[in-house]
Scaffold this active site. Sequence first.
Site, PDB file in Angstrom:
ATOM      1  N   TYR A  76       2.221 -16.144 -11.478  1.00  0.00           N
ATOM      2  CA  TYR A  76       1.540 -16.247 -10.192  1.00  0.00           C
ATOM      3  C   TYR A  76       0.020 -16.440 -10.417  1.00  0.00           C
ATOM      4  O   TYR A  76      -0.561 -15.803 -11.298  1.00  0.00           O
ATOM      5  CB  TYR A  76       1.831 -14.982  -9.366  1.00  0.00           C
ATOM      6  CG  TYR A  76       1.002 -14.893  -8.124  1.00  0.00           C
ATOM      7  CD1 TYR A  76       0.966 -15.951  -7.217  1.00  0.00           C
ATOM      8  CD2 TYR A  76       0.221 -13.778  -7.856  1.00  0.00           C
ATOM      9  CE1 TYR A  76       0.177 -15.892  -6.073  1.00  0.00           C
ATOM     10  CE2 TYR A  76      -0.559 -13.696  -6.711  1.00  0.00           C
ATOM     11  CZ  TYR A  76      -0.584 -14.773  -5.831  1.00  0.00           C
ATOM     12  OH  TYR A  76      -1.367 -14.712  -4.709  1.00  0.00           O
ATOM     13  N   ASP A 112       7.438  -8.557 -14.156  1.00  0.00           N
ATOM     14  CA  ASP A 112       7.279  -8.761 -12.717  1.00  0.00           C
ATOM     15  C   ASP A 112       8.619  -9.272 -12.190  1.00  0.00           C
ATOM     16  O   ASP A 112       9.036 -10.394 -12.500  1.00  0.00           O
ATOM     17  CB  ASP A 112       6.151  -9.771 -12.481  1.00  0.00           C
ATOM     18  CG  ASP A 112       5.849  -9.966 -10.998  1.00  0.00           C
ATOM     19  OD1 ASP A 112       6.773  -9.789 -10.177  1.00  0.00           O
ATOM     20  OD2 ASP A 112       4.705 -10.318 -10.662  1.00  0.00           O
ATOM     21  N   ARG A 122      -3.940   9.274  -0.391  1.00  0.00           N
ATOM     22  CA  ARG A 122      -4.157   8.410  -1.567  1.00  0.00           C
ATOM     23  C   ARG A 122      -3.489   9.005  -2.807  1.00  0.00           C
ATOM     24  O   ARG A 122      -3.116   8.300  -3.741  1.00  0.00           O
ATOM     25  CB  ARG A 122      -5.667   8.192  -1.812  1.00  0.00           C
ATOM     26  CG  ARG A 122      -5.973   7.417  -3.090  1.00  0.00           C
ATOM     27  CD  ARG A 122      -7.359   6.771  -3.112  1.00  0.00           C
ATOM     28  NE  ARG A 122      -8.404   7.654  -2.639  1.00  0.00           N
ATOM     29  CZ  ARG A 122      -8.956   8.642  -3.347  1.00  0.00           C
ATOM     30  NH1 ARG A 122      -8.545   8.884  -4.584  1.00  0.00           N
ATOM     31  NH2 ARG A 122      -9.914   9.395  -2.850  1.00  0.00           N
ATOM     32  N   LYS A 129       7.326  -9.360  -0.668  1.00  0.00           N
ATOM     33  CA  LYS A 129       8.312 -10.437  -0.675  1.00  0.00           C
ATOM     34  C   LYS A 129       9.682  -9.903  -0.259  1.00  0.00           C
ATOM     35  O   LYS A 129       9.810  -9.327   0.804  1.00  0.00           O
ATOM     36  CB  LYS A 129       8.302 -11.103  -2.055  1.00  0.00           C
ATOM     37  CG  LYS A 129       6.894 -11.418  -2.589  1.00  0.00           C
ATOM     38  CD  LYS A 129       6.185 -12.453  -1.747  1.00  0.00           C
ATOM     39  CE  LYS A 129       4.754 -12.797  -2.110  1.00  0.00           C
ATOM     40  NZ  LYS A 129       3.968 -12.047  -3.010  1.00  0.00           N
TER      41      LYS A 129
HETATM   42  C1  4LM Z   1       3.118 -16.464  -3.664  1.00  0.00           C
HETATM   43  N1  4LM Z   1       2.843 -14.363  -4.739  1.00  0.00           N
HETATM   44  O1  4LM Z   1       3.631 -16.860  -4.725  1.00  0.00           O
HETATM   45  P1  4LM Z   1       0.721  -9.636  -3.525  1.00  0.00           P
HETATM   46  N2  4LM Z   1       3.790 -11.255  -8.482  1.00  0.00           N
HETATM   47  C2  4LM Z   1       4.381 -12.405  -8.107  1.00  0.00           C
HETATM   48  C3  4LM Z   1       3.969 -13.057  -6.944  1.00  0.00           C
HETATM   49  O2  4LM Z   1       4.594 -14.180  -6.597  1.00  0.00           O
HETATM   50  C4  4LM Z   1       2.893 -12.526  -6.213  1.00  0.00           C
HETATM   51  C5  4LM Z   1       2.289 -11.340  -6.642  1.00  0.00           C
HETATM   52  C6  4LM Z   1       2.776 -10.715  -7.782  1.00  0.00           C
HETATM   53  C7  4LM Z   1       2.450 -15.163  -3.677  1.00  0.00           C
HETATM   54  C8  4LM Z   1       1.513 -14.749  -2.764  1.00  0.00           C
HETATM   55  C9  4LM Z   1       0.691 -15.610  -1.933  1.00  0.00           C
HETATM   56  C10 4LM Z   1       5.498 -12.948  -8.924  1.00  0.00           C
HETATM   57  C11 4LM Z   1       2.409 -13.193  -5.024  1.00  0.00           C
HETATM   58  C12 4LM Z   1       1.155 -10.698  -5.896  1.00  0.00           C
HETATM   59  O3  4LM Z   1       0.462 -10.906  -2.811  1.00  0.00           O
HETATM   60  O4  4LM Z   1      -0.515  -9.028  -4.055  1.00  0.00           O
HETATM   61  O5  4LM Z   1       1.604  -8.661  -2.762  1.00  0.00           O
HETATM   62  O6  4LM Z   1       1.648 -10.027  -4.803  1.00  0.00           O
HETATM   63  O7  4LM Z   1       3.181 -17.131  -2.632  1.00  0.00           O
END
Ligand code: 4LM
Length: 416
Positions: A116, A188, A63, A213
């Site tokens: 998001y 982001d 961790r 992603k």
């Molecule tokens: C989606 N997105 O859009 P984790 N920042 C951005 C994102 O698109 C996302 C996250 C952070 C989607 C997930 C279901 C611009 C997530 C959050 O899912 O926690 O790895 O990322 O489809």
Amino acid sequence: MRNNKNQKSQWQPATMTIHGGKQPDQHGALVAPLYQTATFAFNTTAEGSARFAGEESGYIYSRLGNPTTNELEARVAQLEGFPAGAACATGMGAVSAAMLAFLQQGDHVVVADAIYGCSFALFSHLFKKFGIEVEFVDMTDAENVRGAMRDNTKMVFIETPANPHLKIIDIAAVAAIAHERQARVIVDNTFMTPLLQQPRKQGADLVIHSATKFLNGHGDVVAGLICGSAEDIEMIKSTTLKDMGATMSPHDAWLILRGLKTLDVRMERHCQNAVKVAEYLVQQPFVRDVYFPGLPDHPAQRLMGTQMHGSGAVIAFELHGDSQDAQRLLDYLELITIAVSLGDAETLIQHPASMTHSPYSAEARARAGISETLIRIAVGLEAADDIINDLAQAFAKTFVIDNTKEQQQGETVSYG
Ligand code: 4LM
């Protein structure tokens, strides 16, 4: 053993994704070894104590640090042009760890209005609960940020292109305003990757990714990354990451290291496919608007070649009709998968209002322009013609078979 190769900053991004930050291995392994261990043995009690006291370097517990995750951190940080990185359990783990390390009760944060859905939920519900005030503004006009800044504004949070409908924010313009008040700018960069956008060049202090992603790219990991100065990353690692504990598993780090090697070729194909799909969508009579940075009339074009170096592969489009048409269109698809997420080999499609952006209240969604007929498609790596043919047959079934709709529309529709 050959020299550590991670100093060649003149390498191009395609080379950096494969060789940048690579650590030499004692056995000469080509691929970074996976240190799948929770803890690390100390030779003596004195050695263990010295490591805890920070008097001696060395690993303690995964961790707090692990060679595989450290290698990933170094590699992504290099790609983003930052000195240091921190690996997190998820993208949301990265957003929360990066921000909460620098915020406390009574602070104020300015956030882009369309982001998001879970980031929106974190800021509008959880932050509020801990006495951190959040103001959502439309940052497509940087002057709105100036209007929102206060003496207690500590951070400005940007997503560009924004999820779900690819709104574009001029990072340099917003960063200049934020820095006048010594507020940290956090971007982001999930939708672009460091190959298409390096927000540090426009003044970002911290860059975060949902590594779930494009960075990983294979749909088999949820993970996040933060890049920043050595001091900021140390602060995050020694507080929110260490004690709240949303750190990345070494196995996930190893999978992302594998995914990174093909990031450049994947992004090229993602972008090419997305341009073809967007060009197809703009021709469709039942599509009212297409939001895609690669289209000639998209506001992103103003920043192409400076802030952005490619379109990415996420397209949003607005249908004529109602939410049921949107639902039927998705249900008729045969190749394209109905799923949230993006950046995978598989083309994924989803309905933001009822899926990724359901954490927004109906009013907040309306304010941010996330309608019931908005659809988001994350274009994958299949043959573009197959993706387009699948959309064509789904459009035909959704709209042509329904004669009433066709009459309402008052046009003869041909799907090619
Ligand atoms: C989606 N997105 O859009 P984790 N920042 C951005 C994102 O698109 C996302 C996250 C952070 C989607 C997930 C279901 C611009 C997530 C959050 O899912 O926690 O790895 O990322 O489809």
